[in-house]
Design a protein around this motif. Structure first.
Motif, PDB file in Angstrom:
ATOM      1  N   ALA A 191       0.827  -1.203   0.000  1.00  0.00           N
ATOM      2  CA  ALA A 191       0.000   0.000   0.000  1.00  0.00           C
ATOM      3  C   ALA A 191       0.865   1.258   0.000  1.00  0.00           C
ATOM      4  CB  ALA A 191      -0.933  -0.006   1.203  1.00  0.00           C
ATOM      5  N   SER A 192       2.037   1.191   0.652  1.00  0.00           N
ATOM      6  CA  SER A 192       2.846   2.402   0.748  1.00  0.00           C
ATOM      7  C   SER A 192       4.326   2.069   0.613  1.00  0.00           C
ATOM      8  CB  SER A 192       2.580   3.095   2.089  1.00  0.00           C
ATOM      9  OG  SER A 192       3.762   3.628   2.630  1.00  0.00           O
ATOM     10  N   ALA A 193       4.972   2.726  -0.336  1.00  0.00           N
ATOM     11  CA  ALA A 193       6.383   2.443  -0.582  1.00  0.00           C
ATOM     12  C   ALA A 193       7.238   2.864   0.614  1.00  0.00           C
ATOM     13  CB  ALA A 193       6.847   3.173  -1.843  1.00  0.00           C
ATOM     14  N   ARG A 194       6.807   3.938   1.316  1.00  0.00           N
ATOM     15  CA  ARG A 194       7.605   4.420   2.429  1.00  0.00           C
ATOM     16  C   ARG A 194       7.579   3.408   3.578  1.00  0.00           C
ATOM     17  NH1 ARG A 194       6.544  10.437   4.362  1.00  0.00           N
ATOM     18  NH2 ARG A 194       6.406  10.723   2.110  1.00  0.00           N
ATOM     19  N   LEU A 195       6.381   2.834   3.796  1.00  0.00           N
ATOM     20  CA  LEU A 195       6.226   1.811   4.819  1.00  0.00           C
ATOM     21  C   LEU A 195       7.105   0.605   4.477  1.00  0.00           C
ATOM     22  CD1 LEU A 195       4.389   2.212   7.201  1.00  0.00           C
ATOM     23  CD2 LEU A 195       2.660   0.799   6.088  1.00  0.00           C
ATOM     24  N   ALA A 196       7.104   0.234   3.208  1.00  0.00           N
ATOM     25  CA  ALA A 196       7.890  -0.920   2.766  1.00  0.00           C
ATOM     26  C   ALA A 196       9.367  -0.695   3.069  1.00  0.00           C
ATOM     27  CB  ALA A 196       7.684  -1.149   1.264  1.00  0.00           C
ATOM     28  N   ALA A 197       9.868   0.502   2.777  1.00  0.00           N
ATOM     29  CA  ALA A 197      11.274   0.813   3.025  1.00  0.00           C
ATOM     30  C   ALA A 197      11.575   0.740   4.524  1.00  0.00           C
ATOM     31  CB  ALA A 197      11.602   2.204   2.490  1.00  0.00           C
ATOM     32  N   PHE A 198      10.609   1.207   5.344  1.00  0.00           N
ATOM     33  CA  PHE A 198      10.795   1.183   6.785  1.00  0.00           C
ATOM     34  C   PHE A 198      10.915  -0.256   7.296  1.00  0.00           C
ATOM     35  CE2 PHE A 198       8.665   0.891  10.980  1.00  0.00           C
ATOM     36  CZ  PHE A 198       9.627   1.567  11.724  1.00  0.00           C
ATOM     37  N   PHE A 199      10.010  -1.128   6.863  1.00  0.00           N
ATOM     38  CA  PHE A 199      10.063  -2.538   7.282  1.00  0.00           C
ATOM     39  C   PHE A 199      11.372  -3.179   6.861  1.00  0.00           C
ATOM     40  CE2 PHE A 199       5.220  -2.474   6.804  1.00  0.00           C
ATOM     41  CZ  PHE A 199       5.077  -2.082   8.136  1.00  0.00           C
ATOM     42  N   ASP A 200      11.805  -2.850   5.643  1.00  0.00           N
ATOM     43  CA  ASP A 200      13.052  -3.398   5.134  1.00  0.00           C
ATOM     44  C   ASP A 200      14.215  -3.023   6.042  1.00  0.00           C
ATOM     45  OD1 ASP A 200      12.572  -4.936   2.944  1.00  0.00           O
ATOM     46  OD2 ASP A 200      13.939  -3.785   1.654  1.00  0.00           O
ATOM     47  N   ALA A 201      14.260  -1.731   6.412  1.00  0.00           N
ATOM     48  CA  ALA A 201      15.344  -1.245   7.265  1.00  0.00           C
ATOM     49  C   ALA A 201      15.285  -1.934   8.626  1.00  0.00           C
ATOM     50  CB  ALA A 201      15.228   0.272   7.434  1.00  0.00           C
ATOM     51  N   LEU A 202      14.077  -2.096   9.152  1.00  0.00           N
ATOM     52  CA  LEU A 202      13.889  -2.701  10.470  1.00  0.00           C
ATOM     53  C   LEU A 202      14.404  -4.141  10.472  1.00  0.00           C
ATOM     54  CD1 LEU A 202      12.387  -1.534  13.015  1.00  0.00           C
ATOM     55  CD2 LEU A 202      10.544  -3.109  12.411  1.00  0.00           C
ATOM     56  N   LEU A 203      13.917  -4.933   9.527  1.00  0.00           N
ATOM     57  CA  LEU A 203      14.305  -6.343   9.489  1.00  0.00           C
ATOM     58  C   LEU A 203      15.767  -6.494   9.086  1.00  0.00           C
ATOM     59  CD1 LEU A 203      11.137  -8.042   7.988  1.00  0.00           C
ATOM     60  CD2 LEU A 203      11.900  -7.952  10.342  1.00  0.00           C
TER      61      LEU A 203
ATOM     62  N   GLY B 192      18.037  -4.443  10.007  1.00  0.00           N
ATOM     63  CA  GLY B 192      18.736  -4.176  11.255  1.00  0.00           C
ATOM     64  C   GLY B 192      18.801  -5.419  12.125  1.00  0.00           C
ATOM     65  N   VAL B 193      17.710  -6.174  12.167  1.00  0.00           N
ATOM     66  CA  VAL B 193      17.693  -7.415  12.949  1.00  0.00           C
ATOM     67  C   VAL B 193      18.750  -8.389  12.442  1.00  0.00           C
ATOM     68  CG1 VAL B 193      16.336  -9.448  13.506  1.00  0.00           C
ATOM     69  CG2 VAL B 193      15.279  -7.198  13.619  1.00  0.00           C
ATOM     70  N   GLN B 194      18.869  -8.482  11.077  1.00  0.00           N
ATOM     71  CA  GLN B 194      19.839  -9.416  10.493  1.00  0.00           C
ATOM     72  C   GLN B 194      21.255  -9.140  10.989  1.00  0.00           C
ATOM     73  OE1 GLN B 194      19.102 -11.992   7.894  1.00  0.00           O
ATOM     74  NE2 GLN B 194      17.136 -11.464   8.771  1.00  0.00           N
ATOM     75  N   VAL B 195      21.539  -7.859  11.278  1.00  0.00           N
ATOM     76  CA  VAL B 195      22.901  -7.483  11.655  1.00  0.00           C
ATOM     77  C   VAL B 195      23.239  -7.982  13.058  1.00  0.00           C
ATOM     78  CG1 VAL B 195      24.422  -5.518  12.053  1.00  0.00           C
ATOM     79  CG2 VAL B 195      22.854  -5.501  10.128  1.00  0.00           C
ATOM     80  N   VAL B 196      22.237  -8.064  13.929  1.00  0.00           N
ATOM     81  CA  VAL B 196      22.476  -8.543  15.293  1.00  0.00           C
ATOM     82  C   VAL B 196      22.750 -10.043  15.238  1.00  0.00           C
ATOM     83  CG1 VAL B 196      21.507  -8.726  17.601  1.00  0.00           C
ATOM     84  CG2 VAL B 196      20.824  -6.844  16.119  1.00  0.00           C
ATOM     85  N   PRO B 197      23.855 -10.510  15.843  1.00  0.00           N
ATOM     86  CA  PRO B 197      24.104 -11.953  15.851  1.00  0.00           C
ATOM     87  C   PRO B 197      22.971 -12.683  16.590  1.00  0.00           C
ATOM     88  CG  PRO B 197      26.027 -10.738  16.582  1.00  0.00           C
ATOM     89  CD  PRO B 197      24.916  -9.758  16.489  1.00  0.00           C
ATOM     90  N   ALA B 198      22.677 -13.894  16.134  1.00  0.00           N
ATOM     91  CA  ALA B 198      21.532 -14.629  16.667  1.00  0.00           C
ATOM     92  C   ALA B 198      21.627 -14.799  18.183  1.00  0.00           C
ATOM     93  CB  ALA B 198      21.430 -15.985  15.988  1.00  0.00           C
TER      94      ALA B 198
END
Ligand SMILES: Nc1ncnc2c1ncn2[C@@H]1O[C@H](COP(=O)(O)OP(=O)(O)OP(=O)(O)O)[C@@H](O)[C@H]1O
Ligand SMILES: [Mg+2]
Lengths: 363, 302
Positions: A188-200, A202-208
């Protein structure tokens, strides 16, 4: 046919390990003590050297090469089993005969020859599975310390495997639900999509392990504030932090696959669907989802393989599964127990990858 | 009936359509012509609300489209895009049955309708189970046409519908469209770049340039000599001469005496334009008309 010379590499490696390797087997007084190394010359019965001509046939450029390699692997394994049984014959009951590095290298190199890409591997794989079954059922492998350990822990391994599967599936389900929601919102919103991408991202960068560690006190605080959650079966350690953490990791590949699948649809097709009077829901169900299916399956495969691996780490926060066996083995320095946890993880990951890969190619 | 009432469409600062007022009467086959970028596609898309006017009104069947539910409006209007946009994961039959399925027809009725449409656009029923990727360009365009006709809409929008096919198939499809139009009396709004196509098909012509209406009216009146300079510039003098030929019949121009053996045969009631096209396709200077013959020189103005 693929070039044949690279197969000489694993073939040479297997041969070198057998002839030069110092430790095909080792004999230890009990399951924790290190053992005395014994070379292939010391332990293999004469007939087991049949593996060497079979190995040569397995490296040769012909149609039956994978079958010959599978034969070599089975003969070698049977020989090692016979050698182990001979070593244990007359030794103290606590003594263990363990597969050494030379044996592992030779076996792994032979397996690589069996599954070398670009050949007809199915028959060889069937022969290998059948042969392993016969060897195990006939008691030929009983002498290996790995088998001894397995017999002692049969129930625990079965339960760990079941838990592992269940945790992987749950994490995958949770991540799929999360990724679907985010993908639909992002549509629905490209800006929202970019935000989710950045959020997830960021999670990938944290070691498990760090992520699980962070989730434990966070959940503890949450459970303190809402005691009802504890009654509902949530805990600050155990499956809850593991599932949440793993689902967060898996969401990114799933979200990316969903997004690609949903947006890669030919714009002319979307226009036509709109012009014919399809609403959003129909467009999704009739056009976007079916056309994105190959992308979704690709993402699911990546996520499923990751899930099997990450659940292993869940053993660290008390989630159980095969990882718990691995970490228990590490704390005791019991190599066989580590392998008992690790080998099924590897097999599971390979099976998931192959199964979903086959589905992906068919879609 | 389709009415454009002082319609303007803006994309940002640019105006794709500027103050266009024109009425397409019910049952017309109106052809929209104009240079590339002149706003033809935009004007077409206004009719089924794929584009929205920045000012002015568009009325379809007497009602303002701005007040209509877009999905229902679109299901009631057939639309054939230049790029077809067939659903690649569905069979030909399912593609054709899309709108009936959206309208909730029972499966048996859809199946019967698909069979009817395959016959109408002269597609081999054996193709019904195929995916679009396995069709020729001409077959795909027939499927696109059948899909647009599926729920029997009274209005048909066609954006360069015969773009991707060779001249012979193009002529076939054109004839098919004329036949369907004559048989069903639908209102058709069609965009084309091909002057011959425009002059052969149109009952009405709408000419656009840079978003503005240059001329609109009945084709025979607009194209009759002496044609206005902008039409001559757009179509070329030859196409206009051809349009005149399309008004004359073969029987009036044929000469006595049999044609040479092997000459292509043409019906006496066909137009001279069709005779000209047939001569071009076969490279034949003479056609057979019953017991008489038609030489190429008979096509020249006398
Ligand atoms: N969605 C859009 N956004 C911005 N500008 C647009 C859009 N659609 C069309 N335009 C512009 O409006 C003008 C008219 O476009 P339109 O597609 O109606 O032309 P056309 O006459 O159909 O041209 P062609 O013969 O090349 O298909 C062009 O300048 C085009 O760039
Ligand atoms: Mg256009």
């Amino acid at each position: 046919m693929a070039p044949t010379w690279p197969r000489l590499l694993p073939a040479g490696l297997a041969l070198a390990a057998l002839i030069l390797g110092p430790d095909a087997l080792s004999l230890a007084p009990n399951r924790l003590m290190p053992g005395a190394p014994l070379s292939a010359h010391d332990v293999l019965p004469g007939w087991a050297w049949l593996a060497v001509p079979l190995l040569a046939l397995g490296a040769a450029p012909w149609r039956l090469a994978p079958l010959a390699a599978a034969g070599a692997l089975l003969v070698l394994l049977a020989g090692l089993g016979a050698g182990a049984a001979a070593l244990l014959d007359g030794a103290a009951p606590a003594a263990r005969a363990t597969l050494g590095s030379a044996a592992w290298v030779a076996l792994a190199a032979l397996a690589a020859l069996v599954f070398w890409p670009g050949q007809r591997r199915l028959l060889a794989a069937a022969l290998l599975v059948l042969g392993l079954g016969v060897l195990a059922w006939g008691g030929v492998l009983d002498g290996f310390s790995l088998a001894v350990e397995f017999r002692a822990r049969r129930e625990a391994v079965g339960a760990a495997l079941a838990t592992h599967l269940w945790l992987s599936l749950s994490a995958l389900g949770l991540a799929s639900a999360l990724a679907s929601l985010l993908a639909l919102a992002g549509l629905a919103s490209a800006r929202l999509a970019a935000f989710f991408d950045a959020l997830l991202g960021g999670v990938q960068v944290v070691p498990a392990i760090a992520l699980f560690g962070l989730l434990v006190p966070l959940l503890a605080a949450l459970l303190g504030a809402f005691p009802g959650l504890r009654a509902a079966g949530f805990g600050a350690i155990g499956a809850t932090p593991a599932l949440i953490g793993i689902a967060l990791y898996l969401s990114l590949p799933l979200l990316r696959a969903l997004r690609t699948g949903l947006t890669a649809t030919d714009p002319a097709v979307i226009q036509a669907a709109t012009a014919l009077g399809m609403g959003r829901g129909r467009m999704l169900a009739w056009v976007r989802l079916p056309l994105g299916l190959p992308h979704f399956l690709g993402g699911l495969r990546v996520a499923a393989v990751q899930a099997v691996g990450l659940v292993t780490l869940g053993g660290l926060v008390g989630a159980g599964g095969l990882g718990a066996l691995v970490f228990e083995g590490m704390s005791q320095f019991a190599t066989d127990l580590i392998l008992l946890g690790a080998l099924p993880v590897v097999a599971l990951a390979l099976a998931v990858d192959a199964g979903l890969g086959a589905m992906e190619r068919r879609a | 009936m389709i009415e454009f009432d002082d319609v303007t469409v803006r994309f940002g600062a640019a105006e794709a359509v500027r103050g266009v007022s024109v009425t397409i009467p019910a049952g017309a086959l109106a052809v929209l012509v104009g240079p590339s970028g002149s706003g033809k596609t935009t004007l077409l898309r206004l009719v089924n609300r794929m584009a929205t006017p920045s000012a002015g009104r568009v009325r379809v069947r007497g009602e303002d489209v701005a007040a209509a539910d877009p999905a229902r409006l679109r299901r009631s209007i057939g639309y054939v895009m230049q790029s077809m946009g067939l659903f690649p994961h569905w069979s030909v039959a399912r593609n054709i049955g899309t709108v009936p399925a959206l309208l909730g027809w029972p499966a048996a009725r859809i199946a019967a309708r698909v069979e009817e449409l395959l016959a109408l656009v002269r597609l081999d029923p054996a193709l019904a189970g195929r995916r679009p990727a396995a069709l020729s360009g001409g077959q795909a365009q027939r499927v696109g046409l059948a899909r647009a006709l599926a729920a029997d809409p009274d209005i048909l929008l066609m954006d360069e519908p015969f773009g991707a096919v060779d001249p012979i198939v193009r002529r076939e499809l054109r004839a098919e469209l004329t036949r369907i139009h004559a048989a069903t009396g639908k209102t058709i709004l069609l965009v084309t770049h091909d002057p011959i196509e425009a002059l052969e098909l149109a009952t009405h012509l709408v000419v656009l340039r840079e978003g503005q209406l240059v001329a609109a009216g009945e084709a025979a009146a607009l194209a009759a000599p002496p044609a206005p300079p902008f039409l001559r510039a757009l179509f070329g003098a030859e196409a206009l001469a051809l349009r005149r030929l399309s008004l004359l019949r073969v029987e009036g121009a044929a000469l006595d005496g049999p044609a040479p053996a092997g000459a292509p045969v043409i019906a006496p009631e066909a137009s001279l334009a069709e005779a000209w096209t047939l001569m071009q396709e076969h490279g034949a200077p003479v056609l057979a008309v019953g017991g008489r013959h038609l030489p190429w020189s008979a096509l020249l103005p006398r």
